[in-house]
Scaffold this active site. Sequence first.
Site, PDB file in Angstrom:
ATOM      1  N   HIS A 240      69.929   2.547  75.736  1.00  0.00           N
ATOM      2  CA  HIS A 240      70.387   3.614  74.836  1.00  0.00           C
ATOM      3  C   HIS A 240      71.622   3.159  74.089  1.00  0.00           C
ATOM      4  O   HIS A 240      72.486   2.499  74.645  1.00  0.00           O
ATOM      5  CB  HIS A 240      70.667   4.918  75.607  1.00  0.00           C
ATOM      6  CG  HIS A 240      71.520   4.734  76.822  1.00  0.00           C
ATOM      7  ND1 HIS A 240      71.020   4.232  78.011  1.00  0.00           N
ATOM      8  CD2 HIS A 240      72.824   4.965  77.039  1.00  0.00           C
ATOM      9  CE1 HIS A 240      71.993   4.166  78.895  1.00  0.00           C
ATOM     10  NE2 HIS A 240      73.109   4.596  78.329  1.00  0.00           N
TER      11      HIS A 240
ATOM     12  N   HIS B  94      74.979   4.303  72.371  1.00  0.00           N
ATOM     13  CA  HIS B  94      75.945   5.400  72.284  1.00  0.00           C
ATOM     14  C   HIS B  94      76.463   5.451  70.852  1.00  0.00           C
ATOM     15  O   HIS B  94      76.888   4.422  70.307  1.00  0.00           O
ATOM     16  CB  HIS B  94      77.146   5.134  73.196  1.00  0.00           C
ATOM     17  CG  HIS B  94      76.863   5.208  74.663  1.00  0.00           C
ATOM     18  ND1 HIS B  94      77.158   6.318  75.420  1.00  0.00           N
ATOM     19  CD2 HIS B  94      76.314   4.305  75.515  1.00  0.00           C
ATOM     20  CE1 HIS B  94      76.817   6.092  76.682  1.00  0.00           C
ATOM     21  NE2 HIS B  94      76.298   4.867  76.773  1.00  0.00           N
TER      22      HIS B  94
HETATM   23  P1  AMP Z   1      75.449   4.430  80.399  1.00  0.00           P
HETATM   24  O1  AMP Z   1      76.642   4.357  81.285  1.00  0.00           O
HETATM   25  O2  AMP Z   1      75.588   3.597  79.149  1.00  0.00           O
HETATM   26  O3  AMP Z   1      74.158   4.147  81.143  1.00  0.00           O
HETATM   27  O4  AMP Z   1      75.394   5.905  79.859  1.00  0.00           O
HETATM   28  C1  AMP Z   1      74.634   6.917  80.420  1.00  0.00           C
HETATM   29  C2  AMP Z   1      75.040   8.179  79.703  1.00  0.00           C
HETATM   30  O5  AMP Z   1      74.076   9.175  79.982  1.00  0.00           O
HETATM   31  C3  AMP Z   1      76.401   8.729  80.139  1.00  0.00           C
HETATM   32  O6  AMP Z   1      77.280   8.762  79.016  1.00  0.00           O
HETATM   33  C4  AMP Z   1      76.080  10.121  80.655  1.00  0.00           C
HETATM   34  O7  AMP Z   1      77.043  11.065  80.295  1.00  0.00           O
HETATM   35  C5  AMP Z   1      74.745  10.412  80.011  1.00  0.00           C
HETATM   36  N1  AMP Z   1      73.867  11.326  80.761  1.00  0.00           N
HETATM   37  C6  AMP Z   1      73.620  11.335  82.080  1.00  0.00           C
HETATM   38  N2  AMP Z   1      72.728  12.297  82.386  1.00  0.00           N
HETATM   39  C7  AMP Z   1      72.412  12.913  81.226  1.00  0.00           C
HETATM   40  C8  AMP Z   1      71.550  13.987  80.872  1.00  0.00           C
HETATM   41  N3  AMP Z   1      70.822  14.624  81.789  1.00  0.00           N
HETATM   42  N4  AMP Z   1      71.474  14.355  79.576  1.00  0.00           N
HETATM   43  C9  AMP Z   1      72.215  13.712  78.642  1.00  0.00           C
HETATM   44  N5  AMP Z   1      73.027  12.681  78.905  1.00  0.00           N
HETATM   45  C10 AMP Z   1      73.145  12.280  80.174  1.00  0.00           C
END
Ligand code: AMP
Length: 150
Positions: free
Chosen positions: A111, A113
């Site tokens: 993903h 950001h």
């Molecule tokens: P990463 O550390 O790059 O894997 O980022 C994962 C992101 O997913 C974090 O910024 C979380 O805040 C976000 N996240 C976790 N669970 C959810 C969810 N159910 N819906 C939307 N975002 C989420």
Amino acid sequence: MYPLKLYGDIVMTEDCLFCKIISGKIPSNRVYEDDAVFAFLDIYPASEGHTLVTPIKHFSNFTDMNSEDVASLFEVARKITAAVEKAFSAEGSNIGINNGEAAGQEVPHVHVHVIPRKKGDGGRGIKSIVWTEPDTNNLEEIAEKIRRAL
Ligand code: AMP
Ligand code: ZN
């Protein structure tokens, strides 16, 4: 990894949080969707409008993606960046991927950001993520190492 659903010819996985969000099994605040890419709000945003842009097809790691998938992902990331900047009168944004656990990736589904930024918001730039103070006397050697690895 077990197939969850076919999205065209795209296999999703049953045990992945973002596959579940993309398939609608878990609710999200969707902002964009096409046949290859899905974008939704980060539930713990770093700034107002923080959006996650994901390929619909499950890849854990950015380097597992092919060029076509990367092209669609980043074209949508570009559009989302323009939209969040407009929607929140942002003056810039940070656009990035935590690639792998060592780099802070918590959800193993690629993903991007998109984090809108304003002057004076207290945040910093991309090098504030990590600063290991590597030796800079051998930059040409380092460049050659990377060229050989390509
Ligand atoms: P990463 O550390 O790059 O894997 O980022 C994962 C992101 O997913 C974090 O910024 C979380 O805040 C976000 N996240 C976790 N669970 C959810 C969810 N159910 N819906 C939307 N975002 C989420
Ligand atoms: Zn997934």
